[in-house]
Write an enzyme that holds these catalytic residues in place. Structure first.
Site, mmCIF file in Angstrom:
data_model
loop_
_atom_site.group_PDB
_atom_site.id
_atom_site.type_symbol
_atom_site.label_atom_id
_atom_site.label_comp_id
_atom_site.label_asym_id
_atom_site.label_seq_id
_atom_site.Cartn_x
_atom_site.Cartn_y
_atom_site.Cartn_z
ATOM 1 N N TYR A 1 -1.845 -7.911 16.874
ATOM 2 C CA TYR A 1 -2.082 -7.057 15.705
ATOM 3 C C TYR A 1 -3.332 -6.222 15.913
ATOM 4 C CZ TYR A 1 -2.985 -5.694 10.866
ATOM 5 O OH TYR A 1 -3.228 -4.969 9.722
ATOM 6 N N THR B 1 0.529 -9.634 3.196
ATOM 7 C CA THR B 1 -0.559 -10.596 3.362
ATOM 8 C C THR B 1 -0.434 -11.794 2.420
ATOM 9 O OG1 THR B 1 -1.955 -9.418 1.760
ATOM 10 C CG2 THR B 1 -2.160 -8.784 4.078
ATOM 11 N N ASP C 1 11.414 3.932 4.378
ATOM 12 C CA ASP C 1 11.258 2.488 4.566
ATOM 13 C C ASP C 1 12.501 1.923 5.225
ATOM 14 O OD1 ASP C 1 10.737 -0.415 4.056
ATOM 15 O OD2 ASP C 1 9.135 0.385 2.801
ATOM 16 N N VAL D 1 10.720 2.812 12.031
ATOM 17 C CA VAL D 1 9.699 3.708 12.601
ATOM 18 C C VAL D 1 9.597 3.615 14.119
ATOM 19 C CG1 VAL D 1 8.317 3.833 10.491
ATOM 20 C CG2 VAL D 1 7.821 2.052 12.198
ATOM 21 N N MET E 1 0.816 -1.207 0.000
ATOM 22 C CA MET E 1 0.000 0.000 0.000
ATOM 23 C C MET E 1 0.849 1.256 0.000
ATOM 24 S SD MET E 1 -3.279 -0.858 2.443
ATOM 25 C CE MET E 1 -2.303 -1.015 3.928
#
Length: 250
Positions: free
Chosen positions: A155, A193, A37, A64, A18
Site C-alpha cells: 500500500y 478503513t 465506480d 480503474v 471519500m
C-alpha cells in the site's frame, strides 16, 4: 457556493467513502458529476442522491486498472457533458501486511488499482481536458505515500508511486494548462478503513501520533480536494496537500 459552476468532474471510487463525499460536495458547488465506480450499486446510489438534491450526475462502471474501461468512461463523459474539467483519481484498495508476508499477487493487485489506475486516468483524460481548455487532476495518495509505517508495504509503495507520478504528470501536462496535485490523507473513517478502525490497538497506535487525536470524516478530505478542483488553486501544480490531523507534523 458555485465554485465549480460550469465544470464537469469525473471521480473514481465515487460510490462510497471519500469519493462519495467529493461527488456530493462538487455537485453542490455546481459541477456535473461522472460517478465512476466498479461497485454499480454504490455508484448508482451516489448518482441518485445527487440528482435527488437537484444536481447533475451520471454513473459509469469502471475498473480503474482496465485500459478499455478508462477509454469507455471518458468517451461516456464527453458524450454526456461534452468535456471533463476535473479528474479525481480517488479509487483505491488497502492491504495491511509486512513486506515478507506480502505475496507477489497481492502486490500486483494493489498496484493495479492504486498506481496503474491513476496512471491510466492521467493518461487518457488529457484529450478531454485539452478540449475544455485545461483542467485539474487530483490524485489521492496517503500520508503513507510520504512516510513509512509497519505492515503496509505494498500500500505504501503504491501511494508513494502516486505521489511521484503526480509530480511527473504536473511537469508533462503544464503545456496543456492541466494542473496535477496529490492529496495525502491520514486515517479517515470510511468503509475501506472500517476494519482498521475496529482494531482498537492499531487505531490507538495511529492516533497516538495524530495531533487532533481522531480519524478524519470523509467530508474533511473532500473540502481540500474541492479547493484543488476549483480556480482557488489556479497557481498550484505538482504540490502535495497533506490532510492528516497533524500526523506528519512531528
Amino acid at each position: 457556493m458555485g465554485r465549480l459552476a460550469g465544470k464537469v468532474a469525473l471521480i473514481t471510487g465515487a460510490g462510497m467513502g471519500m469519493g462519495r463525499e467529493e461527488a456530493i460536495l462538487f455537485a453542490s458547488e455546481g459541477a456535473k458529476i461522472i460517478v465512476a465506480d466498479i461497485n454499480e450499486k454504490a455508484g448508482q446510489l451516489t448518482t441518485h442522491d445527487i440528482i435527488k438534491a437537484g444536481h447533475h450526475a451520471s454513473f459509469v462502471k469502471i475498473d480503474v486498472g482496465n485500459e478499455d474501461d478508462w477509454k469507455k468512461s471518458i468517451s461516456f463523459a464527453l458524450e454526456t457533458y461534452g468535456k471533463v474539467d476535473v479528474l479525481v483519481n480517488n479509487a483505491g484498495i488497502l492491504l495491511f501486511k509486512t513486506i515478507d508476508e506480502t505475496t507477489s499477487d497481492e502486490w500486483e493487485k494493489i498496484f493495479r488499482v492504486n498506481a496503474r489506475g491513476v496512471f491510466l486516468g492521467c493518461k487518457y483524460i488529457v484529450p478531454a481536458m485539452q478540449k475544455a481548455g485545461g483542467g485539474s487532476i487530483i490524485n489521492i495518495s496517503s500520508i503513507y505515500g510520504i512516510i513509512g509505517a509497519p505492515a503496509a508495504a505494498a500500500y505504501e509503495a503504491s501511494k508513494g508511486a502516486v505521489r511521484e507520478l503526480s509530480k511527473a504528470a504536473a511537469v508533462d501536462l503544464a503545456k496543456y494548462n492541466i494542473r496535477v496535485n496529490s492529496v495525502h490523507p491520514g486515517l479517515v473513517d470510511t468503509p475501506m478503513t472500517a476494519d482498521l478502525i475496529k482494531d482498537t490497538e492499531h487505531t490507538k497506535q495511529i492516533l497516538a501520533s495524530t495531533i487532533m487525536a481522531r480519524p478524519a470524516h470523509a467530508s474533511e478530505i473532500a473540502r481540500p480536494v474541492l479547493m484543488l478542483a476549483s480556480d482557488d488553486s489556479s497557481y498550484m501544480t505538482g504540490s502535495e496537500l497533506v490532510v492528516d490531523g497533524g500526523y506528519t507534523a512531528h
